[in-house]
Design an enzyme around this catalytic site. Structure first.
Site, mmCIF file in Angstrom:
data_model
loop_
_atom_site.group_PDB
_atom_site.id
_atom_site.type_symbol
_atom_site.label_atom_id
_atom_site.label_comp_id
_atom_site.label_asym_id
_atom_site.label_seq_id
_atom_site.Cartn_x
_atom_site.Cartn_y
_atom_site.Cartn_z
ATOM 1 C CG HIS A 1 -8.804 -16.523 2.072
ATOM 2 N ND1 HIS A 1 -7.761 -16.417 3.331
ATOM 3 C CD2 HIS A 1 -9.136 -15.250 1.749
ATOM 4 C CE1 HIS A 1 -8.014 -15.212 3.444
ATOM 5 N NE2 HIS A 1 -8.966 -14.474 2.430
ATOM 6 C CE LYS B 1 -4.467 -4.774 7.020
ATOM 7 N NZ LYS B 1 -5.241 -5.322 5.729
ATOM 8 N NE ARG C 1 -15.195 -12.348 4.896
ATOM 9 C CZ ARG C 1 -14.612 -11.696 4.824
ATOM 10 N NH1 ARG C 1 -13.901 -12.852 6.118
ATOM 11 N NH2 ARG C 1 -14.467 -10.630 4.923
ATOM 12 C CB SER D 1 -7.000 -13.892 8.183
ATOM 13 O OG SER D 1 -7.477 -14.439 6.799
HETATM 14 P P1 ADP Z 1 -8.132 -8.196 2.312
HETATM 15 O O1 ADP Z 1 -7.225 -7.200 3.770
HETATM 16 O O2 ADP Z 1 -8.429 -7.300 0.568
HETATM 17 O O3 ADP Z 1 -9.367 -7.972 2.621
HETATM 18 P P2 ADP Z 1 -8.263 -10.485 3.206
HETATM 19 O O4 ADP Z 1 -7.537 -11.708 3.221
HETATM 20 O O5 ADP Z 1 -8.579 -10.609 4.825
HETATM 21 O O6 ADP Z 1 -7.566 -9.385 2.730
HETATM 22 O O7 ADP Z 1 -9.051 -11.020 2.151
HETATM 23 C C1 ADP Z 1 -9.259 -11.235 0.623
HETATM 24 C C2 ADP Z 1 -10.078 -11.716 -0.002
HETATM 25 O O8 ADP Z 1 -10.467 -12.631 0.671
HETATM 26 C C3 ADP Z 1 -12.120 -10.401 0.627
HETATM 27 O O9 ADP Z 1 -12.403 -10.068 -1.092
HETATM 28 C C4 ADP Z 1 -12.428 -11.206 0.920
HETATM 29 O O10 ADP Z 1 -13.573 -10.464 1.244
HETATM 30 C C5 ADP Z 1 -12.344 -12.689 0.625
HETATM 31 N N1 ADP Z 1 -12.735 -13.549 2.069
HETATM 32 C C6 ADP Z 1 -12.228 -13.579 3.114
HETATM 33 N N2 ADP Z 1 -12.338 -14.583 3.916
HETATM 34 C C7 ADP Z 1 -13.703 -15.393 3.041
HETATM 35 C C8 ADP Z 1 -14.662 -15.914 3.546
HETATM 36 N N3 ADP Z 1 -14.563 -16.955 4.394
HETATM 37 N N4 ADP Z 1 -15.086 -17.213 2.387
HETATM 38 C C9 ADP Z 1 -15.203 -15.530 1.341
HETATM 39 N N5 ADP Z 1 -14.493 -15.017 0.979
HETATM 40 C C10 ADP Z 1 -13.172 -14.735 1.864
#
Ligand code: ADP
Length: 166
Positions: A22, A46, A95, A133
């Site tokens: 992130h 959630k 990703r 996460s």
């Molecule tokens: P959500 O529940 O909205 O998917 P996340 O916190 O899991 O929330 O992810 C938020 C955004 O960050 C999404 O677009 C996800 O694809 C991106 N993201 C999550 N992890 C990574 C990573 N390791 N590298 C790049 N983008 C990421």
């Protein structure tokens, strides 16, 4: 564009917790747009490991080196939040192809709801392509190391939450 002719963008997500993946996306977005708001989705349906307040605090600490980034939270539809903050740009991270299908669907749904919004995708650094996460929480919980995958403040918080030192 807002009233000062600055282009602002919003990076929405669960950030439960924020990872270095992130952070990487936020850094790249912040280098392109004048202002970036990382906004944490509060979804009462959630279940989350960390409260919105905890997620805000971790994101704030992890991104404090980026002077044009602020942290916020929202609930409900992203398109309504975008109108509320006056931004037209949604940032999402990619990703792998599996992310693409999901993200593509959301982007099209958001376009249907608010055609004036644009979703920008930023491709991750390969070293974070497997970082999520949920993966971080699980690995940590079972005693694996997540050093290098999360900011220090998140590592500390995970240790407190799971009462272990990996
Ligand atoms: P959500 O529940 O909205 O998917 P996340 O916190 O899991 O929330 O992810 C938020 C955004 O960050 C999404 O677009 C996800 O694809 C991106 N993201 C999550 N992890 C990574 C990573 N390791 N590298 C790049 N983008 C990421």
């Amino acid at each position: 564009m807002n009233q000062d002719n600055k282009i602002s963008a919003v990076y929405p997500g669960s950030f439960d917790p924020v990872t270095n993946g992130h952070v990487y996306i936020a850094e790249r977005a912040a280098s392109i747009f004048d202002e970036l708001t990382v906004s944490i989705l509060y979804n009462e349906h959630k279940s989350a490991t960390f409260s919105v307040q905890e997620r805000i605090e971790m994101a704030r600490e992890a991104l404090k080196h980026l002077k044009n980034v602020k942290i916020d939270c929202f609930e409900g539809l992203l398109v309504d939040y975008m109108k509320h903050v006056g931004s037209r740009v949604i940032i999402r991270g990619l990703r792998a192809m599996s992310d693409f299908e999901y993200e593509f669907q959301i982007a099209l749904m958001n376009r249907q709801l608010a055609p004036e919004l644009e979703t920008f995708f930023i491709v991750t650094d390969p070293k974070y392509s497997y970082v999520s996460s949920s993966g971080v929480r699980e690995v940590f919980h079972f005693g694996g190391t997540v050093q290098g995958l999360v900011p220090d403040c998140v590592f500390k918080k995970l240790s407190e939450r799971f009462n272990i030192k990996n």
